[in-house]
Design a protein around this motif. Structure first.
Motif, PDB file in Angstrom:
ATOM      1  N   ASP A   1       0.591  -1.606  -0.095  1.00 13.46           N
ATOM      2  CA  ASP A   1       0.154  -0.558  -0.330  1.00 13.46           C
ATOM      3  C   ASP A   1       0.874   1.433   0.191  1.00 13.46           C
ATOM      4  N   ASP A   2       1.767   0.876   0.592  1.00  8.94           N
ATOM      5  CA  ASP A   2       2.834   2.631   0.267  1.00  8.94           C
ATOM      6  C   ASP A   2       3.586   2.747  -0.996  1.00  8.94           C
ATOM      7  N   PHE A   3       3.244   1.900  -1.661  1.00 13.16           N
ATOM      8  CA  PHE A   3       3.856   2.179  -3.681  1.00 13.16           C
ATOM      9  C   PHE A   3       2.328   2.286  -4.450  1.00 13.16           C
ATOM     10  N   SER A   4       2.626   3.080  -5.511  1.00  9.61           N
ATOM     11  CA  SER A   4       1.042   3.486  -5.985  1.00  9.61           C
ATOM     12  C   SER A   4       2.027   2.928  -7.458  1.00  9.61           C
ATOM     13  N   ARG A   5       3.392   2.775  -7.461  1.00  9.62           N
ATOM     14  CA  ARG A   5       3.811   2.278  -9.144  1.00  9.62           C
ATOM     15  C   ARG A   5       4.729   1.539  -8.563  1.00  9.62           C
ATOM     16  N   ASN A   6       4.790   0.420 -10.152  1.00  8.32           N
ATOM     17  CA  ASN A   6       5.628  -0.405 -10.702  1.00  8.32           C
ATOM     18  C   ASN A   6       5.646  -1.120  -8.632  1.00  8.32           C
ATOM     19  N   THR A   7       4.345  -1.619  -7.720  1.00 10.47           N
ATOM     20  CA  THR A   7       4.375  -1.657  -6.591  1.00 10.47           C
ATOM     21  C   THR A   7       5.175  -2.806  -6.468  1.00 10.47           C
ATOM     22  N   TYR A   8       5.117  -3.990  -6.586  1.00 11.51           N
ATOM     23  CA  TYR A   8       5.861  -5.385  -6.403  1.00 11.51           C
ATOM     24  C   TYR A   8       7.667  -5.252  -6.402  1.00 11.51           C
ATOM     25  N   GLU A   9       7.808  -4.887  -7.852  1.00 12.77           N
ATOM     26  CA  GLU A   9       8.776  -3.893  -8.003  1.00 12.77           C
ATOM     27  C   GLU A   9      10.144  -3.267  -6.951  1.00 12.77           C
ATOM     28  N   GLN A  10       9.251  -1.974  -6.254  1.00 12.62           N
ATOM     29  CA  GLN A  10       9.784  -1.650  -6.020  1.00 12.62           C
ATOM     30  C   GLN A  10       9.556  -1.942  -4.422  1.00 12.62           C
ATOM     31  N   LEU A  11       8.744  -2.806  -3.681  1.00 12.96           N
ATOM     32  CA  LEU A  11       8.300  -3.821  -2.276  1.00 12.96           C
ATOM     33  C   LEU A  11      10.241  -4.679  -2.334  1.00 12.96           C
ATOM     34  N   TYR A  12       9.564  -5.020  -3.822  1.00 14.10           N
ATOM     35  CA  TYR A  12      11.234  -5.885  -3.784  1.00 14.10           C
ATOM     36  C   TYR A  12      12.537  -5.835  -3.588  1.00 14.10           C
ATOM     37  N   ALA A  13      13.240  -4.510  -4.107  1.00 16.80           N
ATOM     38  CA  ALA A  13      13.931  -3.520  -3.890  1.00 16.80           C
ATOM     39  C   ALA A  13      14.424  -2.835  -2.442  1.00 16.80           C
ATOM     40  N   ASP A  14      12.804  -2.454  -1.828  1.00 16.46           N
ATOM     41  CA  ASP A  14      12.775  -2.364  -0.263  1.00 16.46           C
ATOM     42  C   ASP A  14      13.150  -3.689   0.503  1.00 16.46           C
ATOM     43  N   VAL A  15      12.834  -4.303   0.430  1.00 15.92           N
ATOM     44  CA  VAL A  15      13.462  -5.159   0.706  1.00 15.92           C
ATOM     45  C   VAL A  15      14.818  -5.958   0.431  1.00 15.92           C
ATOM     46  N   ALA A  16      15.662  -5.832  -0.232  1.00 13.04           N
ATOM     47  CA  ALA A  16      16.249  -6.291  -1.149  1.00 13.04           C
ATOM     48  C   ALA A  16      17.377  -5.366  -0.915  1.00 13.04           C
ATOM     49  N   VAL A  17      17.061  -3.890  -0.386  1.00 16.27           N
ATOM     50  CA  VAL A  17      18.313  -3.553  -0.494  1.00 16.27           C
ATOM     51  C   VAL A  17      18.295  -3.338   1.818  1.00 16.27           C
ATOM     52  N   ASP A  18      17.754  -3.836   1.954  1.00 17.17           N
ATOM     53  CA  ASP A  18      17.678  -3.378   3.485  1.00 17.17           C
ATOM     54  C   ASP A  18      16.975  -5.480   3.609  1.00 17.17           C
ATOM     55  N   PRO A  19      18.074  -6.049   3.823  1.00 18.05           N
ATOM     56  CA  PRO A  19      17.360  -7.213   4.019  1.00 18.05           C
ATOM     57  C   PRO A  19      17.463  -7.631   5.964  1.00 18.05           C
ATOM     58  N   PRO A  20      17.138  -8.292   6.632  1.00 15.33           N
ATOM     59  CA  PRO A  20      17.113  -8.705   7.632  1.00 15.33           C
ATOM     60  C   PRO A  20      18.342  -8.792   7.961  1.00 15.33           C
ATOM     61  N   GLN A  21      18.938  -7.947   9.294  1.00  9.46           N
ATOM     62  CA  GLN A  21      20.260  -7.694   9.689  1.00  9.46           C
ATOM     63  C   GLN A  21      19.846  -9.482  10.850  1.00  9.46           C
ATOM     64  N   SER A  22      20.900 -10.011  10.855  1.00  8.62           N
ATOM     65  CA  SER A  22      20.700 -10.887  11.754  1.00  8.62           C
ATOM     66  C   SER A  22      21.386 -10.988  13.025  1.00  8.62           C
ATOM     67  N   LYS A  23      20.388 -10.947  14.389  1.00  8.61           N
ATOM     68  CA  LYS A  23      21.230 -10.933  15.188  1.00  8.61           C
ATOM     69  C   LYS A  23      21.886 -11.458  15.713  1.00  8.61           C
ATOM     70  N   PRO A  24      22.149 -11.353  16.953  1.00  2.00           N
ATOM     71  CA  PRO A  24      23.125 -12.767  17.204  1.00  2.00           C
ATOM     72  C   PRO A  24      22.409 -13.442  17.546  1.00  2.00           C
ATOM     73  N   ASP A  25      20.707 -12.873  18.281  1.00  2.00           N
ATOM     74  CA  ASP A  25      20.007 -14.235  18.439  1.00  2.00           C
ATOM     75  C   ASP A  25      19.208 -14.829  17.654  1.00  2.00           C
ATOM     76  N   GLY A  26      19.489 -14.313  16.385  1.00  5.99           N
ATOM     77  CA  GLY A  26      18.329 -13.993  15.105  1.00  5.99           C
ATOM     78  C   GLY A  26      16.814 -13.914  15.145  1.00  5.99           C
ATOM     79  N   HIS A  27      16.706 -13.654  16.009  1.00  8.29           N
ATOM     80  CA  HIS A  27      15.528 -13.018  15.998  1.00  8.29           C
ATOM     81  C   HIS A  27      15.547 -11.684  14.777  1.00  8.29           C
ATOM     82  N   SER A  28      15.811 -11.427  13.766  1.00  4.52           N
ATOM     83  CA  SER A  28      15.174 -10.206  13.449  1.00  4.52           C
ATOM     84  C   SER A  28      14.402 -10.822  11.768  1.00  4.52           C
TER      85      SER A  28
END
Length: 170
Positions: free
Chosen positions: A37-64
């Motif tokens: 909902d945060d993207f109005s155009r090329n929604t899934y391309e932007q969503l993918y880029a958002d996730v791929a650019v900032d993947p979950p950072q592994s905390k030492p306990d793996g809880h990300s």
């Protein structure tokens, strides 16, 4: 871990994602949410880029955890996200009547025809977790998702441990 919460418009994805985030944060997880909902155009391309650019950072306990909220009704969008590391899909579903009624109450409701199209063309992802919001309360759905994330984490740990043991033995 990336958890894609997908399903037809009006099924309850955004409500569920918000509540899962709250629950996981309370339990000490580092949680990020991206919403289509945060993207109005090329929604899934932007969503993918958002996730791929900032993947979950592994905390030492793996809880990300990175929660991704979107319909993902087309298989090509699902396939694209499966190329990312450690992705799990949760299919949130509800009847067409429920989706239409919930959509009509939204401040940012989509055109009713869009609800019909998405509901009828939705390609259910290959997933280990399907939750029907006609049959379960929001809290029951949240509980199932949180338990699934815990089980997926345990499975990852077992795989890492087994791979580490295997590498040491070779």
């Amino acid at each position: 871990m990336i958890v894609v919460i997908c399903g037809p418009a009006g099924a309850g994805k955004t409500t569920i994602a918000s509540r899962v985030r709250r629950r996981l944060t309370t339990c000490g997880h580092d949680v990020r949410v991206s919403r289509s909902d945060d993207f109005s155009r090329n929604t899934y391309e932007q969503l993918y880029a958002d996730v791929a650019v900032d993947p979950p950072q592994s905390k030492p306990d793996g809880h990300s955890v990175h929660l991704v909220d979107g319909t993902f009704y087309k298989p090509r969008w699902q396939r694209a996200f499966r190329t990312l590391e450690d992705v799990r899909f949760v299919h949130v579903t509800a009847s067409l009547e429920t989706c239409l009624e919930r959509n009509s109450r939204r401040a940012d409701a989509i055109d009713e025809r869009g609800v019909y199209v998405i509901h009828h063309e939705f390609a259910a992802p290959d997933t280990g977790l399907v939750v029907d919001t006609d049959e379960l309360s929001a809290e029951e759905v949240v509980e199932r998702i949180v338990r699934a994330i815990g089980a997926w984490r345990v499975g990852e740990e077992a795989t890492r441990t087994a791979n580490g043991s295997k590498a040491r033995n070779e």
